[in-house]
Design a protein around this motif. Structure first.
Motif, PDB file in Angstrom:
ATOM      1  N   GLY A  39       0.818  -1.205   0.000  1.00 34.32           N
ATOM      2  CA  GLY A  39       0.000   0.000   0.000  1.00 34.32           C
ATOM      3  C   GLY A  39       0.854   1.259   0.000  1.00 34.32           C
ATOM      4  O   GLY A  39       2.079   1.194  -0.081  1.00 34.32           O
ATOM      5  N   CYS A  40       0.176   2.384   0.100  1.00 36.00           N
ATOM      6  CA  CYS A  40       0.855   3.687   0.113  1.00 36.00           C
ATOM      7  C   CYS A  40       1.012   4.154   1.563  1.00 36.00           C
ATOM      8  O   CYS A  40       0.234   3.779   2.431  1.00 36.00           O
ATOM      9  CB  CYS A  40       0.045   4.696  -0.692  1.00 36.00           C
ATOM     10  N   VAL A  41       1.992   5.010   1.808  1.00 38.85           N
ATOM     11  CA  VAL A  41       2.197   5.541   3.158  1.00 38.85           C
ATOM     12  C   VAL A  41       1.057   6.463   3.603  1.00 38.85           C
ATOM     13  O   VAL A  41       0.950   6.770   4.793  1.00 38.85           O
ATOM     14  CB  VAL A  41       3.509   6.359   3.282  1.00 38.85           C
ATOM     15  N   ASP A  46      -5.247   2.952   5.200  1.00 39.74           N
ATOM     16  CA  ASP A  46      -4.638   1.920   6.036  1.00 39.74           C
ATOM     17  C   ASP A  46      -5.202   0.552   5.638  1.00 39.74           C
ATOM     18  O   ASP A  46      -6.388   0.285   5.844  1.00 39.74           O
ATOM     19  CB  ASP A  46      -4.973   2.241   7.502  1.00 39.74           C
ATOM     20  N   THR A  60       1.692  -6.047   5.731  1.00 38.38           N
ATOM     21  CA  THR A  60       1.591  -4.844   4.909  1.00 38.38           C
ATOM     22  C   THR A  60       2.971  -4.259   4.719  1.00 38.38           C
ATOM     23  O   THR A  60       3.801  -4.268   5.635  1.00 38.38           O
ATOM     24  CB  THR A  60       0.703  -3.765   5.568  1.00 38.38           C
ATOM     25  N   ARG A  62       4.274  -0.570   3.132  1.00 37.16           N
ATOM     26  CA  ARG A  62       3.759   0.688   2.603  1.00 37.16           C
ATOM     27  C   ARG A  62       4.916   1.571   2.173  1.00 37.16           C
ATOM     28  O   ARG A  62       5.921   1.680   2.875  1.00 37.16           O
ATOM     29  CB  ARG A  62       2.885   1.381   3.662  1.00 37.16           C
ATOM     30  N   ASN A  66       2.625   3.091  -3.409  1.00 42.55           N
ATOM     31  CA  ASN A  66       2.468   1.632  -3.558  1.00 42.55           C
ATOM     32  C   ASN A  66       3.194   1.072  -4.781  1.00 42.55           C
ATOM     33  O   ASN A  66       2.624   0.339  -5.577  1.00 42.55           O
ATOM     34  CB  ASN A  66       0.973   1.230  -3.571  1.00 42.55           C
ATOM     35  N   THR A  80      11.075  -2.663   0.109  1.00 40.49           N
ATOM     36  CA  THR A  80       9.862  -3.320  -0.386  1.00 40.49           C
ATOM     37  C   THR A  80      10.172  -4.742  -0.847  1.00 40.49           C
ATOM     38  O   THR A  80       9.438  -5.686  -0.536  1.00 40.49           O
ATOM     39  CB  THR A  80       9.238  -2.485  -1.527  1.00 40.49           C
TER      40      THR A  80
END
Ligand SMILES: [Zn+2]
Length: 203
Positions: A39-41, A46, A60, A62, A66, A80
């Protein structure tokens, strides 16, 4: 920090007693998450909240926008990729989900240029999606461009996942499945990438 600690006290008072057994069992038996979400920060997106996941259910990772970088086992610090290796090779998750979202600041930085104070890392990180930027700039409407790029980045990340040999192999074998999803902050709706290549509501 006071706000964070106030939240911790609420968790200890309410969340912990409710979930104590879950945590204790996870401590005794270890974790066996079935899915890893990339996901994205962004603080509004969330994965644990969106998928209403309990402790131990999803891994997860983040980062900004993403993004999954291409497979590159070298001496650089690949956060990542390390998370992917841990999830896929060590814990054996069976689903990888790339979760993009609307109003993504990382995507905005890709399209409009990173803010001046965020050029040490954000700019080079987002340059990974430069091909998406080039395609998005051909669209006239700025809002359309942003959402187009957000969805194209999900496709880019899914493509890059397949550059990891230990991901491509189980995908071909059918023991690992890749998914793309996009979350609207304004409406709270999630759309998923369907086999025909379009995004639509989950069944
Ligand atoms: Zn974002």
């Amino acid at each position: 920090m006071d706000r964070l600690l106030a939240g911790y006290r609420r968790f200890r008072a309410k969340g912990w007693p409710e979930q104590r057994r879950v945590f204790e069992s996870l401590a005794d038996l270890g974790q066996r998450p079935q899915a890893l979400v990339i996901g994205c920060v962004d603080s509004r997106v969330d994965p644990t909240q969106i998928f209403d996941a309990a402790p131990g259910e999803i891994l997860t990772v983040r980062n900004v926008a993403n993004l999954v970088p291409p497979y590159a086992p070298d001496v650089a610090y690949h956060g990542t990729s390390a998370a992917l290796e841990f999830g896929v090779r060590v814990l054996g998750v069976s689903h990888l989900v790339v979760l993009g979202h609307g109003m993504c600041g990382g995507v905005q930085a890709l399209l409009d240029g990173a803010p001046e104070q965020a050029r040490d890392f954000v700019a080079p990180w987002m340059s990974m999606a430069d091909a998406v930027r080039v395609r998005a700039m051909k669209l006239a409407d700025a809002e359309q461009r942003q959402e187009y790029a957000e969805r194209e980045i999900i496709r880019l990340s899914l493509g890059n996942l397949l550059s990891f040999p230990w991901i491509a192999e189980p995908v071909v074998a059918g023991t690992l499945t890749l998914h793309g999803a996009w979350f609207s902050i304004r409406s709270g709706n999630l759309v998923i990438l369907r086999p025909d290549g379009t995004f639509g509501a989950p069944e």
